[in-house]
Motif scaffolding. Structure first.
Motif, PDB file in Angstrom:
ATOM      1  N   CYS A   1       0.837  -1.198   0.000  1.00  0.00           N
ATOM      2  CA  CYS A   1       0.000   0.000   0.000  1.00  0.00           C
ATOM      3  C   CYS A   1       0.874   1.252   0.000  1.00  0.00           C
ATOM      4  CB  CYS A   1      -0.908  -0.004   1.227  1.00  0.00           C
ATOM      5  SG  CYS A   1      -2.090   1.372   1.278  1.00  0.00           S
TER       6      CYS A   1
ATOM      7  N   SER B   1     -11.694   1.167   1.464  1.00  0.00           N
ATOM      8  CA  SER B   1     -11.018   0.367   0.442  1.00  0.00           C
ATOM      9  C   SER B   1     -11.121   1.022  -0.926  1.00  0.00           C
ATOM     10  CB  SER B   1     -11.617  -1.037   0.395  1.00  0.00           C
ATOM     11  OG  SER B   1     -11.385  -1.728   1.600  1.00  0.00           O
ATOM     12  N   ALA B   2     -12.300   1.553  -1.237  1.00  0.00           N
ATOM     13  CA  ALA B   2     -12.493   2.186  -2.542  1.00  0.00           C
ATOM     14  C   ALA B   2     -11.587   3.399  -2.723  1.00  0.00           C
ATOM     15  CB  ALA B   2     -13.953   2.596  -2.711  1.00  0.00           C
TER      16      ALA B   2
ATOM     17  N   HIS C   1      -8.511   3.644  -2.074  1.00  0.00           N
ATOM     18  CA  HIS C   1      -7.152   3.348  -2.554  1.00  0.00           C
ATOM     19  C   HIS C   1      -7.058   2.032  -3.317  1.00  0.00           C
ATOM     20  CE1 HIS C   1      -5.679   1.006   1.274  1.00  0.00           C
ATOM     21  NE2 HIS C   1      -6.984   1.039   1.287  1.00  0.00           N
ATOM     22  N   ALA C   2      -8.177   1.516  -3.788  1.00  0.00           N
ATOM     23  CA  ALA C   2      -8.164   0.248  -4.524  1.00  0.00           C
ATOM     24  C   ALA C   2      -7.397   0.349  -5.837  1.00  0.00           C
ATOM     25  CB  ALA C   2      -9.599  -0.203  -4.793  1.00  0.00           C
ATOM     26  N   GLU C   3      -7.394   1.513  -6.477  1.00  0.00           N
ATOM     27  CA  GLU C   3      -6.746   1.651  -7.780  1.00  0.00           C
ATOM     28  C   GLU C   3      -5.241   1.832  -7.673  1.00  0.00           C
ATOM     29  OE1 GLU C   3      -8.588   4.647 -10.106  1.00  0.00           O
ATOM     30  OE2 GLU C   3     -10.556   3.672 -10.117  1.00  0.00           O
ATOM     31  N   THR C   4      -4.751   2.116  -6.491  1.00  0.00           N
ATOM     32  CA  THR C   4      -3.318   2.404  -6.344  1.00  0.00           C
ATOM     33  C   THR C   4      -2.576   1.378  -5.498  1.00  0.00           C
ATOM     34  OG1 THR C   4      -3.724   3.793  -4.396  1.00  0.00           O
ATOM     35  CG2 THR C   4      -3.719   4.884  -6.548  1.00  0.00           C
ATOM     36  N   CYS C   5      -3.316   0.534  -4.758  1.00  0.00           N
ATOM     37  CA  CYS C   5      -2.671  -0.314  -3.761  1.00  0.00           C
ATOM     38  C   CYS C   5      -3.102  -1.770  -3.892  1.00  0.00           C
ATOM     39  CB  CYS C   5      -2.993   0.196  -2.352  1.00  0.00           C
ATOM     40  SG  CYS C   5      -2.524   1.927  -2.090  1.00  0.00           S
ATOM     41  N   GLU C   6      -2.256  -2.657  -3.403  1.00  0.00           N
ATOM     42  CA  GLU C   6      -2.518  -4.102  -3.438  1.00  0.00           C
ATOM     43  C   GLU C   6      -3.286  -4.481  -2.167  1.00  0.00           C
ATOM     44  OE1 GLU C   6      -0.071  -8.331  -3.238  1.00  0.00           O
ATOM     45  OE2 GLU C   6       1.034  -6.438  -3.481  1.00  0.00           O
TER      46      GLU C   6
END
Length: 262
Positions: free
Chosen positions: A48, A87-88, A90-95
């Motif tokens: 993250c 979660s939404a 940072h979902a596009e940037t993090c695992e």
């Protein structure tokens, strides 16, 4: 109503990973309490881009808003929605599937003129005082019941126990974990006061054995939340050399106490 919040980082060189809030609706007919203890990750990355304080601020902020603005939504559903919202972000940037994606323990309490609802996930504590002075500790003890051998290394914990059946659960990236929390509802007239503590503050009972939960609650009621944190810090400093009580744990941990007289 009397409320009190104290939160102190374990070290001045590190940001506090705890979060605490008390929400009081404009109607004046109830309130809510939110306490999170961010889980400090080991070295090696989390998948993250964001820090644990970022996560606890996001999740704690969402929970504060949802528990007050949606009084008819059960606390487990509020936690589900708050995790999904966080979660939404940072979902596009993090695992988010990484076992050490930012995560936290959770304590929630919400009261109305008729009931007190509660939710506990992982190893923070909620203490409830009845009108007669009896104190009940509401705990999620799954982590405490695991054998020490199962907790030997971070890698072992992450691969076999963390957010897994037969192990223990924290609020991370999967909203379904909300259904794993310890929840319940108490009659409002059976609750005089509440205290939520992260495990940096529960050390007074659980590590240093200075008293039981009733003694701990009495200390907070009579001397204040700051007094409990100060006592824990004194005990930690006294044990730093021998580590009789601390063992392999941190010398100082973030410590948060939230207290509310209803």
């Amino acid at each position: 109503m009397r409320t009190e919040l104290v939160s102190e980082p374990g070290s001045p060189d590190r940001p506090n990973e705890d979060f605490a809030s008390v929400g009081l609706p404009a109607s004046g007919q109830g309130g809510s309490l939110v306490v999170l203890d961010g889980v400090t990750p080991p070295s090696g990355g989390t998948g993250c881009l964001h820090s644990v304080p970022w996560f606890t601020a996001r999740l704690g902020g969402a929970l504060t808003e949802l528990t007050v603005s949606l009084p008819d939504v059960p606390l487990a559903e509020a936690l589900h929605r708050a995790i999904a919202r966080t979660s939404a972000a940072h979902a596009e940037t993090c695992e988010l599937s990484h076992p050490r994606t930012p995560q936290a323990t959770v304590v929630l309490a919400r009261w109305s003129p008729t009931v007190v609802e509660y939710l506990v996930l992982s190893d923070s504590a909620l203490l409830v005082e009845a009108p007669d002075g009896a104190v009940t500790a509401l705990l999620d003890d799954r982590l405490a019941r695991l054998p020490r051998s199962a907790l030997a290394t971070d890698a072992l914990v992450d691969s076999t126990l963390r957010n897994k059946e037969g192990g223990f659960f924290t609020a991370a990236a999967d909203p379904s974990v909300a259904a794993r929390a310890v929840t319940g509802v108490l009659p409002r007239d059976r609750v005089r006061a509440l205290a939520a503590l992260t495990d940096g503050a529960t050390r007074w009972v659980e590590k240093f054995r200075e008293g039981d939960w009733t003694d701990c609650f009495g200390l907070v009621r009579k001397e204040g939340a700051r007094a409990l944190v100060d006592r824990v810090r004194e005990l930690e400093r006294g044990d730093a050399g021998t580590r009789t009580f601390l063992g392999r744990g941190k010398t100082h941990d973030d410590a948060t106490v939230a207290y509310a007289e209803l």
